[in-house]
Every structure is written in structure tokens, then in C-alpha cells.
Write an enzyme that holds these catalytic residues in place. Structure first.
Site, PDB file in Angstrom:
ATOM      1  N   ARG A   1       0.816  -1.236   0.099  1.00 28.40           N
ATOM      2  CA  ARG A   1       0.025   0.081   0.052  1.00 28.40           C
ATOM      3  C   ARG A   1       0.919   1.284   0.051  1.00 28.40           C
ATOM      4  NH1 ARG A   1      -5.566  -0.786   3.795  1.00 28.40           N
ATOM      5  NH2 ARG A   1      -6.336  -2.752   2.780  1.00 28.40           N
TER       6      ARG A   1
ATOM      7  N   ASP B   1     -15.364   8.138  10.289  1.00 21.96           N
ATOM      8  CA  ASP B   1     -14.361   7.289  10.097  1.00 21.96           C
ATOM      9  C   ASP B   1     -13.249   8.020  10.285  1.00 21.96           C
ATOM     10  OD1 ASP B   1     -14.131   4.327   8.513  1.00 21.96           O
ATOM     11  OD2 ASP B   1     -12.435   5.651   8.251  1.00 21.96           O
TER      12      ASP B   1
END
Length: 278
Positions: free
Chosen positions: A47, A148
Site C-alpha cells: 500500500r 471514520d
């Protein structure tokens, strides 16, 4: 301090060492409470590699120093977004939505029902909740809040555009009522309709920190598929903060894979992974 950006040049990136992985593991744990196990080493490397390429960096240490530098707060948020994003879909763990409809909403006599999707990711859970509330409560007042730690997924949630392959668990009637199928360039996608979008609000919230004051007095909280990333000490502190925002008689939903019975007081189990605040 400035760094050259290069999106096209392929460079030789040194492998992510165990020591470097540990630095990122501690960083994301301290900021977001996410406990990355050694099994996540390849995921972290994969990532973050794009960000190294973006800045033409050769080592993960170089990227760590960049992302944590005070001149690059935006890159630090990008790092958090990359390491905290998890896959989700509509009506995940469908039994929870059935319980919400049949055991809570069907018996509810009040007004202004408030629901918090406390780890809402890209919005599928929050909009699933909104569909159930719209279908069950009719003209009564209600609101869904989705939060979030990742700003990237919150942008997706606010746009409310999703690929059709996210629909496996959505009732066909809900798709007809609450979604608009895309045409032309948006073919293969759908968007949550405007009326439902106006009933759902999204914002950034870090469960490791104090809960923002407007996130309070909830009748239902969904805290699902997030506790599994925390160790027990972090789970306990997060749960106690979250439960404080729940009304007496309100319900907390966690994932079926998450056991919280010994971690928080004041809750009584009423169904698998569903608790009521006493």
C-alpha cells in the site's frame, strides 16, 4: 523541506524491513488504535509503495520521515487513509438489520431516532441503516451519522456512488426506492438518491480520541468490523467512550466476530453481538 514528486518514474524501492514495519505499526496504533500484526507486513509494503514512487523515494524510512514531518500533515493523513481503509458492502451481516427493523424500530414509539455508524468506511453501512429507517419509520424524524478516521473513504461516502457489484445483499425493493442507476459513463454504478442522502451526515472522528460533542444521545450505534483491529486495552477504552454516547435503553451492535462481554460494563446482551445499555 520539499520532495520531488514523480508519478511515472519507476524506481527501485528497498524492501520494507521489520524495523521499518514496526515504526509504521507503532505510528498507526498510537494515532488510530489499529494493531497491525506481522501478517500485515506485505499489505503495508504494497500500500505504501505507491507513495514512495510518488515522491521518488527509495526506502520506507525516507517515506516515514516525510509523512511524519510537520511540513507534510496532508501526507500523514494520506498515510492514515492508506493503512486504515477496509472493505465493506451493503447490508453486511444482514441479521443485524433484521433485528434493528423487527425488534427495535417496530417497537419504538418516539421521534427523532438517532443512529451512529461509528466506523462507516465508504458509507455502505450508513446508507443501509438509512434505508431500513426510511422504510420502517415513515414520516417520523430520524438521522444517521457516519464517521471514520479516513478522509478518503468519507469522500466516497458523501458522493454516494457505488459499483453495482456491491448489491448482492441489498433487497431489490430498496434499490428501486433509494438508488438511481447510472447511465452512459456511469453505467455499472448507482447513486443513493438525494432524499436519502440528506438524512445521512458524514464526518471525521478518531475513536482513540474524545468523541465530538454532536455525536451523542444515540438510540443505536453500529461499531462493527473495527474492534478486531484493536488490542484489548484499546477495545476497552474505545467501547467506554462510545457507550457514553448511547441513550439508556439504546442498542450497540458489534460484529459477530467480536467479543466484548468482559470489556465494558452497563451493557446487557440481548442477541448475538447486540447489546442494550442499562
Amino acid at each position: 523541506m520539499t520532495y520531488p514528486c514523480n508519478e511515472t518514474l519507476a524506481i527501485n524501492i528497498s524492501p520494507l524491513t521489520s524495523a521499518e514495519f514496526e515504526k509504521f505499526r507503532v505510528l498507526i496504533y498510537q494515532h488510530a488504535g489499529i494493531d497491525l500484526t506481522p501478517a500485515k507486513h506485505p499489505m503495508v509494503a504494497n500500500r505504501l509503495a505507491k507513495r514512495l514512487t510518488h515522491y521518488n523515494l527509495k526506502t520506507y524510512t525516507d517515506y516515514y520521515q516525510l509523512a511524519t514531518h510537520t511540513d507534510h500533515t496532508n501526507e500523514f493523513q494520506t498515510l492514515v487513509n492508506i493503512l486504515s481503509t477496509n472493505e465493506t458492502y451493503f447490508f453486511r451481516e444482514a441479521q443485524h438489520f433484521s433485528y434493528l427493523k423487527n425488534e427495535i424500530l417496530a417497537r419504538w414509539k418516539g421521534n427523532n431516532f438517532r443512529v451512529w455508524s461509528a466506523a462507516s468506511s465508504s458509507g455502505e453501512e450508513a446508507y443501509s441503516l438509512a434505508m431500513v429507517l426510511a422504510d420502517t419509520l415513515g414520516s417520523r424524524q430520524w438521522k444517521v451519522y457516519g464517521t471514520d478516521v479516513s478522509t478518503t473513504v468519507l469522500k466516497v461516502a458523501e458522493q454516494a456512488i457505488y459499483p453495482m457489484n456491491r448489491l448482492d445483499n441489498m433487497p431489490a425493493s430498496f434499490l428501486e426506492k433509494y438508488a438511481e442507476k447510472g447511465v452512459h459513463s456511469q453505467r455499472g454504478h448507482f447513486r443513493i438518491n438525494e432524499e436519502l442522502r440528506h438524512k445521512v451526515s458524514f464526518g471525521e472522528a478518531n475513536l482513540m480520541q474524545a468523541i465530538p460533542p454532536h455525536l451523542n444521545k444515540f438510540d443505536v450505534i453500529f461499531l462493527r468490523n473495527i474492534l478486531i483491529y484493536f488490542d484489548n486495552e484499546t477495545k476497552k477504552s474505545v467501547l467506554n467512550r462510545v457507550v457514553q454516547t448511547l441513550n439508556i435503553g439504546g442498542h450497540l451492535f458489534v460484529s459477530h466476530t467480536e467479543n466484548i462481554a468482559s470489556l465494558v460494563v452497563g451493557l446487557e446482551k440481548v442477541s448475538p453481538s447486540v447489546f442494550i445499555k442499562k
